[in-house]
Design an enzyme around this catalytic site. Structure first.
Site, PDB file in Angstrom:
ATOM      1  N   GLY A   2      11.102   2.655  -7.924  1.00 59.16           N
ATOM      2  CA  GLY A   2      10.825   1.224  -7.996  1.00 59.16           C
ATOM      3  C   GLY A   2      10.290   0.786  -9.342  1.00 59.16           C
ATOM      4  O   GLY A   2      10.659  -0.273  -9.858  1.00 59.16           O
TER       5      GLY A   2
ATOM      6  N   ARG B 157      14.726  -3.648  -1.519  1.00 60.02           N
ATOM      7  CA  ARG B 157      13.442  -4.047  -2.115  1.00 60.02           C
ATOM      8  C   ARG B 157      13.651  -5.252  -3.036  1.00 60.02           C
ATOM      9  O   ARG B 157      14.484  -5.219  -3.940  1.00 60.02           O
ATOM     10  CB  ARG B 157      12.812  -2.872  -2.879  1.00 60.02           C
ATOM     11  CG  ARG B 157      12.467  -1.712  -1.967  1.00 60.02           C
ATOM     12  CD  ARG B 157      11.962  -0.505  -2.715  1.00 60.02           C
ATOM     13  NE  ARG B 157      10.625  -0.721  -3.297  1.00 60.02           N
ATOM     14  CZ  ARG B 157       9.955   0.211  -3.959  1.00 60.02           C
ATOM     15  NH1 ARG B 157      10.494   1.411  -4.151  1.00 60.02           N
ATOM     16  NH2 ARG B 157       8.757  -0.056  -4.456  1.00 60.02           N
TER      17      ARG B 157
ATOM     18  N   SER C  67       2.326  -5.736  -9.252  1.00 62.15           N
ATOM     19  CA  SER C  67       1.949  -5.693 -10.671  1.00 62.15           C
ATOM     20  C   SER C  67       3.093  -5.188 -11.537  1.00 62.15           C
ATOM     21  O   SER C  67       3.110  -5.412 -12.751  1.00 62.15           O
ATOM     22  CB  SER C  67       0.726  -4.787 -10.864  1.00 62.15           C
ATOM     23  OG  SER C  67       1.036  -3.457 -10.487  1.00 62.15           O
TER      24      SER C  67
ATOM     25  N   ASP D 161      -1.983   2.252  -3.664  1.00 61.53           N
ATOM     26  CA  ASP D 161      -1.297   3.538  -3.529  1.00 61.53           C
ATOM     27  C   ASP D 161      -2.158   4.619  -2.889  1.00 61.53           C
ATOM     28  O   ASP D 161      -1.638   5.678  -2.516  1.00 61.53           O
ATOM     29  CB  ASP D 161      -0.792   4.025  -4.896  1.00 61.53           C
ATOM     30  CG  ASP D 161       0.502   3.330  -5.307  1.00 61.53           C
ATOM     31  OD1 ASP D 161       1.161   2.735  -4.436  1.00 61.53           O
ATOM     32  OD2 ASP D 161       0.853   3.389  -6.499  1.00 61.53           O
TER      33      ASP D 161
ATOM     34  N   ARG E 199       5.081   1.069   4.335  1.00 60.89           N
ATOM     35  CA  ARG E 199       4.057   2.104   4.488  1.00 60.89           C
ATOM     36  C   ARG E 199       3.087   1.814   5.622  1.00 60.89           C
ATOM     37  O   ARG E 199       2.552   2.752   6.226  1.00 60.89           O
ATOM     38  CB  ARG E 199       3.301   2.292   3.164  1.00 60.89           C
ATOM     39  CG  ARG E 199       4.135   3.027   2.128  1.00 60.89           C
ATOM     40  CD  ARG E 199       3.423   3.199   0.806  1.00 60.89           C
ATOM     41  NE  ARG E 199       4.218   4.078  -0.065  1.00 60.89           N
ATOM     42  CZ  ARG E 199       3.991   4.241  -1.358  1.00 60.89           C
ATOM     43  NH1 ARG E 199       2.997   3.591  -1.945  1.00 60.89           N
ATOM     44  NH2 ARG E 199       4.747   5.055  -2.073  1.00 60.89           N
TER      45      ARG E 199
END
Length: 409
Positions: free
Chosen positions: A70, A99, A146, A292, A323
């Site tokens: 990504g 995505r 970001s 993350d 996730r």
């Protein structure tokens, strides 16, 4: 590759492990090295993501396939938009085509970029016809990934007039933005970040510079989790790290004090030591600046029989997998009392952990690695364990250094 994982029999753990360079820092450094001659990079990540990023930057035409990466998709979208005469099609895995990329593409189009969608509007694959971008002002919603913001900031110094980027609303993932600006600082590229306005000045060339990539704090999180579940006195030393890190996930050093883990900094190392059992029953963390590590923290709290309420997780829906839903499914297999929304996760404290559960990894490296420390509490299986190569190819071998039994089935 399917693995059976059993934790170490030793009560007190001892090890020194060298972790590969940060994927996030490496990909930023690689792009800047492609824009400017005279940049040398040391301790580059050996991850799949960094490899496809490096390969993609060399392409002058045709299809650039970044697989599951990504970061590479977002960064290369910005990079190729400003590369006059280079025409490419950016694509990736099936998940990558699901995505969203529209917010970044719209911003680049506003600057004058020539980008079109090959299939579904708003998603890869995208066709980019590189050209000189003349405009120097653009705005983005402040709560987006970001990586969209950093893509524009990395492109900015190569633009004729630089860039003024306005972020509209409450900003998330600030450390990743500051990481990008910190690398621009190292190259002597003037920039400012005041309120919701970021300015980057144009720079035609930079002085010869060596960028040393710090090891990956996201990868360190799995060792924090292991030490948290280990006996008091256990200690793992990791290299190569620095106290004034550019990486947002360095907040681990603070957060894991809640799990009884103390961090001490050496010259280029961090030592993680279990000094006490957790004193809290439930922890509450806002992870908007470090999403993350959410998977690692969720597994740690469950493994310790604790509860957690994690917020600021809205970007996890569009990662390698959803996730939040993946955590709900996999932790439920172990008997966790867990609930998720589109931006938060809650676990109710419980003591029982089901044994010999098989973890599905959803093409997501962090699902495999975040659940591995749970082998400290119970033997488990990891399906498609090779997915760790995306960010940390040596992970399973490094676990053996801690006397984990890692058996390929």
């Amino acid at each position: 590759m399917r693995l059976h994982l059993t934790g170490p029999t030793e009560k007190e753990l001892r090890a020194h492990i060298k972790i590969t360079g940060s994927k996030s820092e490496s990909n930023r450094s690689l792009l800047l090295a492609a824009l400017y001659k005279g940049i040398t990079i040391e301790n580059t990540s050996n991850s799949d993501d960094a490899k496809v990023m490096a390969q993609g930057l060399k392409k002058t035409s045709g299809t650039v396939d970044i697989h599951h990466a990504g970061t590479a998709m977002r960064f290369l979208t910005g990079y190729f938009s400003g590369q006059e005469g280079r025409n490419v099609i950016l694509t990736g895995s099936k998940r990558m085509t699901e995505r969203p990329i529209k917010i970044l593409v719209d911003a680049l189009r506003e600057l004058g970029a020539d980008i079109s969608y090959e299939k579904e509007e708003g998603y890869p694959p995208i066709k980019i016809k590189g050209k000189a971008l003349i405009k120097d002002r653009v705005s983005l919603p402040a709560n987006v990934s970001s990586q969209y913001i950093s893509s524009l900031l990395l492109l900015a110094p190569s633009l004729k007039s630089g860039l003024e980027l306005e972020l509209v609303g409450k900003i998330t993932s600030v450390p990743y933005i500051k990481m990008t600006l910190g690398l621009l600082d190292e190259l002597g590229i003037p920039n400012s970040f005041e309120g919701n306005l970021i300015k980057v000045s144009p720079k035609a060339s930079v002085s010869p510079t060596t960028l040393v990539v710090e090891s990956d704090w996201s990868s360190a999180s799995y060792y924090y989790s292991i030490v948290a579940m280990a006996a008091i006195g256990s200690e793992i030393t990791l290299s190569a790290y620095k106290k004034d890190s550019l990486q947002g996930d360095s907040v681990l050093a603070e957060l894991y004090t809640h799990f009884g883990v103390e961090t001490s900094f050496g010259e280029h190392t961090i030592s993680l030591k279990k000094v006490t059992e957790p004193k809290e029953n439930t922890v509450t963390f806002d992870l908007a600046n470090a999403p993350d590590i959410a998977q690692t923290i969720a597994v740690t709290t469950f493994g310790l029989g604790m509860g957690c309420h994690l917020t600021g997780l809205h970007t996890l829906k569009i990662k390698e997998t959803d996730r939040l839903e993946a955590l709900f499914t996999e932790l439920s297999k172990f008997g966790a009392d867990i609930s998720v929304t589109d931006k938060s996760l809650t676990i109710i404290p419980s003591k029982g952990i089901k044994e010999e559960v098989a973890i599905d990894t959803y093409n997501d490296h962090r699902m495999a690695m975040a659940f591995a420390p749970l082998a400290m509490k119970t033997p488990l299986f990891v399906n498609d364990a090779g997915v760790v190569s995306k960010s940390y190819p040596d992970f399973w071998e490094d676990l053996k250094e801690l006397q984990f039994k890692v058996m390929e089935l």
